[in-house]
Design a protein around this motif. Structure first.
Motif, PDB file in Angstrom:
ATOM      1  N   ASP A  65       0.862  -1.189   0.000  1.00 40.33           N
ATOM      2  CA  ASP A  65       0.000   0.000   0.000  1.00 40.33           C
ATOM      3  C   ASP A  65       0.898   1.238   0.000  1.00 40.33           C
ATOM      4  O   ASP A  65       1.595   1.505   0.991  1.00 40.33           O
ATOM      5  CB  ASP A  65      -0.907  -0.012   1.237  1.00 40.33           C
ATOM      6  N   PRO A  66       0.899   2.033  -1.079  1.00 39.21           N
ATOM      7  CA  PRO A  66       1.839   3.167  -1.163  1.00 39.21           C
ATOM      8  C   PRO A  66       1.591   4.225  -0.095  1.00 39.21           C
ATOM      9  O   PRO A  66       2.554   4.826   0.401  1.00 39.21           O
ATOM     10  CB  PRO A  66       1.590   3.728  -2.573  1.00 39.21           C
ATOM     11  N   ALA A  86      16.137   6.976  11.287  1.00 39.44           N
ATOM     12  CA  ALA A  86      16.521   5.721  10.653  1.00 39.44           C
ATOM     13  C   ALA A  86      16.810   5.916   9.172  1.00 39.44           C
ATOM     14  O   ALA A  86      16.276   6.837   8.538  1.00 39.44           O
ATOM     15  CB  ALA A  86      15.413   4.686  10.827  1.00 39.44           C
ATOM     16  N   MET A  87      17.654   5.060   8.618  1.00 37.94           N
ATOM     17  CA  MET A  87      17.902   5.030   7.173  1.00 37.94           C
ATOM     18  C   MET A  87      16.984   3.955   6.591  1.00 37.94           C
ATOM     19  O   MET A  87      17.092   2.777   6.948  1.00 37.94           O
ATOM     20  CB  MET A  87      19.371   4.705   6.899  1.00 37.94           C
ATOM     21  N   VAL A  88      16.073   4.353   5.716  1.00 40.46           N
ATOM     22  CA  VAL A  88      15.005   3.471   5.249  1.00 40.46           C
ATOM     23  C   VAL A  88      15.141   3.214   3.763  1.00 40.46           C
ATOM     24  O   VAL A  88      15.382   4.137   2.973  1.00 40.46           O
ATOM     25  CB  VAL A  88      13.620   4.093   5.543  1.00 40.46           C
ATOM     26  N   GLU A  89      14.990   1.953   3.373  1.00 44.80           N
ATOM     27  CA  GLU A  89      14.876   1.583   1.969  1.00 44.80           C
ATOM     28  C   GLU A  89      13.586   0.800   1.812  1.00 44.80           C
ATOM     29  O   GLU A  89      13.272  -0.087   2.614  1.00 44.80           O
ATOM     30  CB  GLU A  89      16.084   0.767   1.513  1.00 44.80           C
ATOM     31  N   GLU A  90      12.818   1.132   0.745  1.00 42.11           N
ATOM     32  CA  GLU A  90      11.464   0.617   0.594  1.00 42.11           C
ATOM     33  C   GLU A  90      11.364  -0.408  -0.533  1.00 42.11           C
ATOM     34  O   GLU A  90      12.153  -0.392  -1.476  1.00 42.11           O
ATOM     35  CB  GLU A  90      10.489   1.770   0.307  1.00 42.11           C
ATOM     36  N   ALA A  91      10.341  -1.296  -0.388  1.00 40.84           N
ATOM     37  CA  ALA A  91       9.981  -2.246  -1.443  1.00 40.84           C
ATOM     38  C   ALA A  91       8.463  -2.337  -1.466  1.00 40.84           C
ATOM     39  O   ALA A  91       7.813  -2.306  -0.423  1.00 40.84           O
ATOM     40  CB  ALA A  91      10.597  -3.613  -1.176  1.00 40.84           C
ATOM     41  N   SER A  92       7.910  -2.439  -2.694  1.00 44.17           N
ATOM     42  CA  SER A  92       6.455  -2.388  -2.845  1.00 44.17           C
ATOM     43  C   SER A  92       5.794  -3.762  -2.888  1.00 44.17           C
ATOM     44  O   SER A  92       4.573  -3.850  -2.968  1.00 44.17           O
ATOM     45  CB  SER A  92       6.094  -1.623  -4.125  1.00 44.17           C
ATOM     46  N   ASP A  93       6.571  -4.842  -2.853  1.00 46.69           N
ATOM     47  CA  ASP A  93       5.974  -6.183  -2.809  1.00 46.69           C
ATOM     48  C   ASP A  93       6.964  -7.146  -2.171  1.00 46.69           C
ATOM     49  O   ASP A  93       8.114  -6.796  -1.899  1.00 46.69           O
ATOM     50  CB  ASP A  93       5.582  -6.669  -4.211  1.00 46.69           C
ATOM     51  N   ASP A 132       4.652  -5.958   5.676  1.00 45.28           N
ATOM     52  CA  ASP A 132       3.209  -6.143   5.814  1.00 45.28           C
ATOM     53  C   ASP A 132       2.863  -7.629   5.669  1.00 45.28           C
ATOM     54  O   ASP A 132       3.505  -8.354   4.905  1.00 45.28           O
ATOM     55  CB  ASP A 132       2.477  -5.323   4.755  1.00 45.28           C
ATOM     56  N   PHE A 133       1.851  -8.068   6.395  1.00 40.84           N
ATOM     57  CA  PHE A 133       1.490  -9.481   6.377  1.00 40.84           C
ATOM     58  C   PHE A 133       0.698  -9.853   5.113  1.00 40.84           C
ATOM     59  O   PHE A 133       1.025 -10.809   4.417  1.00 40.84           O
ATOM     60  CB  PHE A 133       0.669  -9.831   7.624  1.00 40.84           C
ATOM     61  N   ALA A 134      -0.375  -9.099   4.824  1.00 38.10           N
ATOM     62  CA  ALA A 134      -1.275  -9.450   3.722  1.00 38.10           C
ATOM     63  C   ALA A 134      -0.849  -8.719   2.461  1.00 38.10           C
ATOM     64  O   ALA A 134      -1.148  -7.542   2.276  1.00 38.10           O
ATOM     65  CB  ALA A 134      -2.719  -9.103   4.090  1.00 38.10           C
ATOM     66  N   MET A 135      -0.132  -9.434   1.589  1.00 38.04           N
ATOM     67  CA  MET A 135       0.279  -8.881   0.301  1.00 38.04           C
ATOM     68  C   MET A 135       0.032  -9.937  -0.773  1.00 38.04           C
ATOM     69  O   MET A 135       0.113 -11.141  -0.500  1.00 38.04           O
ATOM     70  CB  MET A 135       1.767  -8.499   0.329  1.00 38.04           C
TER      71      MET A 135
END
Length: 533
Positions: A425-426, A441-448, A467-470
Motif C-alpha cells: 500500500d503506497p 533511521a535510514m530506510v529503503e522501501e519495497a512495494s511487494d 506487511d502481512f497481507a500482500m
C-alpha cells in the motif's frame, strides 16, 4: 465285649508272617508291594496339596482335602500290613482301618452331595465356546467404542462450526450499527485533517485536532479488535476475568445491538469481582442475550445489566460455593412456560425461519457449564425476561498488561539503524517511511514481497518491517525466505489481517507481530527493542 477288645491287645496272636509259613518269597512280596502302595498313596496327597495351592480358582477345594486324608489313611493301612507280618499289632491296625473307613465314608457322602454341581461344570468344549463368544463381544465392544469416539469427534466439529456460525451471525446483526460508527469515525478523522490542512500554522489547534483524530482511530481499533475476536476461531480458554472491565468494554456493542428503539442501563459492577470463564465466549453470550432482548422489545424498552455476589447453594446443579450472578434483563414480551422449558435446547427458536439459529441461549448455557457455572431463566409472558449467567468467583486475580503511559511521550531515536520497509500500500508505506525518517533511521522501501527479499539479499539491514497481507508473496513467506538469507535479521510483521491461525504459525523467535492500527511510537519502540546493533 470287653473281652473281645482286650483280645486285640493281648499279644497272644501270631504275626501274619506265620500264616505265610515264613516263606521268604511270599513275605518279601507282601513287604515290597505294601511299601510301593504306601509310598504311592503318600505321594498323592502332596500332589493334591500342590494343585490346590497353585490353582486357588478351582472350586470344591475342600473335596481335595478330604480325598487327600482318605488316601493318606489308605497308605497307613498298607504300612500296618507290613508291621503285622512281623509283629501281631492287630489292635493298631484296626484303629488305622477305622480312621480310613471314617475318611472314606465322609469323602463318599460329600461327593454324592456335590455330584450335581460337579456335573454342571463346563467341559473344555463349552469353555472354548464361551471364550469365542467373549472374544466376539469384546470385538463388538471395541467397534462400538471406536464408533462412539468417531461420533464424539464429529459432534465436537459440528459444535465448533455452530459456534463459528453464531459468532458470524452476531457480527452480521451488528453490521448496520458498525457501519454507522465507522462513518462517524471517518467523519471525525476527515474533519480534523481538513482543519489541520486549513490552519497548519496554528500549533495549539493542530495539536488538539490531531489528538481528536487519533482518538477516533483508537475507537476504530477497539471496534475492529472486538469484531476480529468474535469472528476468529477460538478454543474455550477458561481463566480469571475482570467482569466489570469486560462488560464496560463491550458497552458500545451492547448499545448497538439494541439500537435504535431500546436503551441500555448498566448498573455498577464491583471491580473486585473476578470470574472464572472464557472472556470472548462470555462477551458473545452477553451479546446474544442483547439480540434476544432487542427482538423481544419490538416497540422499544430497557435492557438492564447487573451483577451480584451469591454464596452457598445458588443453583440445584451447582455445588455450594461463591459465585457472581450476571443478569441481563429486558422489559419485553417474556416467555410462556412451554417456551421457557425449551429455551436452552439447541435450534429451538420462536423467531421464525431466517431470523435466528436457535443456538444463542443453548451456547450461552454450554459456556456457563464449561466454566463451572449455569444459566437461569426468569420469565413470564408480558412481564419481560431476566437471564442470569452464574459464574464461579475466581480465586486468583487476572493477569494485567501494565503499560507505561509516559512511553507515549518518549523520544525514540533510531539513528544509525538501517530499516528495510516492505508494504504494497503506497500510502501506508509512505507514512511509515516518514515516521522512520523522522526518528533518524535510514530506510529503503519495497512495494511487494519479491522486491523485499531482493532488497535484503543486496544489503545488510538491522531490521525488516513487512506487511502481512500482500499479493503473490505474503509477509510470512517473505519472513521465511529472509530467514534463509540472513537468519539473524529481526522481522516485524505488521498486519490488520484476521487469520490468527497463520499468525500463530509464525514460531520464529526473530519474528514480532504488530497489529494495525498502531501508534508511531509503538512501531519505533518495537524497532528499537528488536534491532541488532
Amino acid at each position: 465285649m470287653e473281652s473281645l477288645i482286650a483280645a486285640f491287645w493281648s499279644g497272644n496272636y501270631s504275626p501274619h508272617g506265620y500264616c505265610l509259613f515264613w516263606q521268604p518269597q511270599l513275605v518279601w512280596t507282601h513287604v515290597v508291594a505294601d511299601t510301593l502302595i504306601a509310598l504311592s498313596y503318600f505321594s498323592i496327597p502332596w500332589a493334591l496339596i500342590a494343585l490346590v495351592r497353585r490353582r486357588r480358582d478351582l472350586g470344591f477345594d475342600w473335596m481335595f482335602w478330604c480325598f487327600a486324608l482318605f488316601i493318606l489313611a489308605c497308605g497307613m493301612t498298607h504300612l500296618m500290613g507290613i508291621v503285622t507280618l512281623f509283629s501281631p499289632q492287630y489292635g493298631v491296625e484296626a484303629l488305622v482301618k477305622l480312621v480310613t473307613a471314617g475318611a472314606s465314608l465322609a469323602t463318599a457322602a460329600l461327593l454324592w452331595v456335590r455330584l450335581p454341581a460337579l456335573v454342571r461344570l463346563p467341559s473344555a468344549e463349552k469353555l472354548k465356546e464361551a471364550n469365542n463368544e467373549l472374544a466376539a463381544m469384546v470385538e463388538q465392544r471395541d467397534a462400538a467404542l471406536a464408533e462412539l469416539q468417531n461420533e464424539v469427534v464429529q459432534r465436537e466439529n459440528v459444535e465448533a462450526a455452530l459456534l463459528q456460525a453464531q459468532k458470524l451471525e452476531a457480527v452480521g446483526q451488528l453490521t448496520g450499527g458498525i457501519a454507522h460508527d465507522f462513518n462517524n469515525l471517518l467523519q471525525a478523522i476527515a474533519g480534523n485533517l481538513e482543519l489541520i490542512a486549513r490552519r497548519p500554522d496554528d500549533a495549539d489547534r493542530v495539536i488538539r485536532w490531531t489528538s481528536s483524530a487519533l482518538d477516533a482511530v483508537e475507537r476504530g481499533r477497539q471496534l475492529t479488535g472486538q469484531l476480529l475476536a468474535f469472528s476468529s476461531k477460538q478454543r474455550l480458554d477458561v481463566k480469571s476475568v475482570r467482569l466489570a472491565e469486560l462488560i464496560g468494554g463491550m458497552a458500545g456493542l451492547i448499545e448497538r445491538a439494541v439500537a435504535p428503539l431500546s436503551r441500555v442501563r448498566l448498573e455498577r459492577i464491583d471491580p473486585v469481582w473476578n470470574v472464572q470463564t472464557d472472556a470472548l465466549q462470555l462477551e458473545l453470550a452477553v451479546l446474544n442475550l442483547a439480540f434476544n432482548a432487542r427482538d423481544a422489545m419490538p416497540e422499544g424498552g430497557v435492557l438492564t445489566i447487573s451483577a451480584e455476589l451469591r454464596s452457598g447453594k445458588v443453583a440445584a446443579d451447582l455445588p455450594p460455593g461463591d459465585y457472581v450472578a450476571l443478569t441481563v434483563a429486558d422489559t419485553g414480551t417474556g416467555m410462556p412456560p412451554e417456551v421457557r422449558a425449551r429455551a436452552v435446547e439447541p435450534f429451538f427458536s420462536t423467531k421464525g425461519v431466517g431470523k435466528g439459529t436457535g443456538m444463542g441461549l443453548s451456547m450461552a448455557f454450554g459456556v456457563m457449564r464449561q466454566s463451572g457455572g449455569t444459566l437461569l431463566i426468569d420469565s413470564e409472558a408480558g412481564r419481560g425476561t431476566a437471564i442470569t449467567l452464574v459464574l464461579p468467583l475466581a480465586t486468583v486475580p487476572p493477569r494485567r498488561d501494565v503499560q507505561d503511559d509516559a512511553a507515549r511521550d518518549e523520544r525514540i531515536s533510531l539513528s544509525t539503524l538501517k530499516v528495510a520497509l516492505v508494504d504494497d500500500d503506497p500510502q501506508v508505506r509512505a507514512s511509515l517511511a516518514e515516521t522512520l525518517h523522522t526518528a533518524g533511521a535510514m530506510v529503503e522501501e519495497a512495494s511487494d514481497g519479491a522486491a523485499g527479499v531482493a532488497l535484503v539479499q543486496s544489503k545488510r539491514f538491522d531490521v525488516l518491517v513487512v506487511d502481512f497481507a500482500m499479493p503473490e508473496l505474503s509477509g510470512n513467506e517473505v519472513a521465511e525466505q529472509v530467514a534463509a538469507i540472513d537468519a539473524g535479521l529481526p522481522v516485524i510483521l505488521i498486519t490488520g489481517f484476521a487469520d490468527s491461525a497463520k499468525l500463530d504459525a509464525m514460531t520464529s523467535p526473530n519474528v514480532t507481530v504488530l497489529r494495525k492500527p498502531f501508534e508511531s511510537q509503538e512501531l519505533l519502540r518495537k524497532i528499537r527493542d528488536v534491532a541488532r546493533r
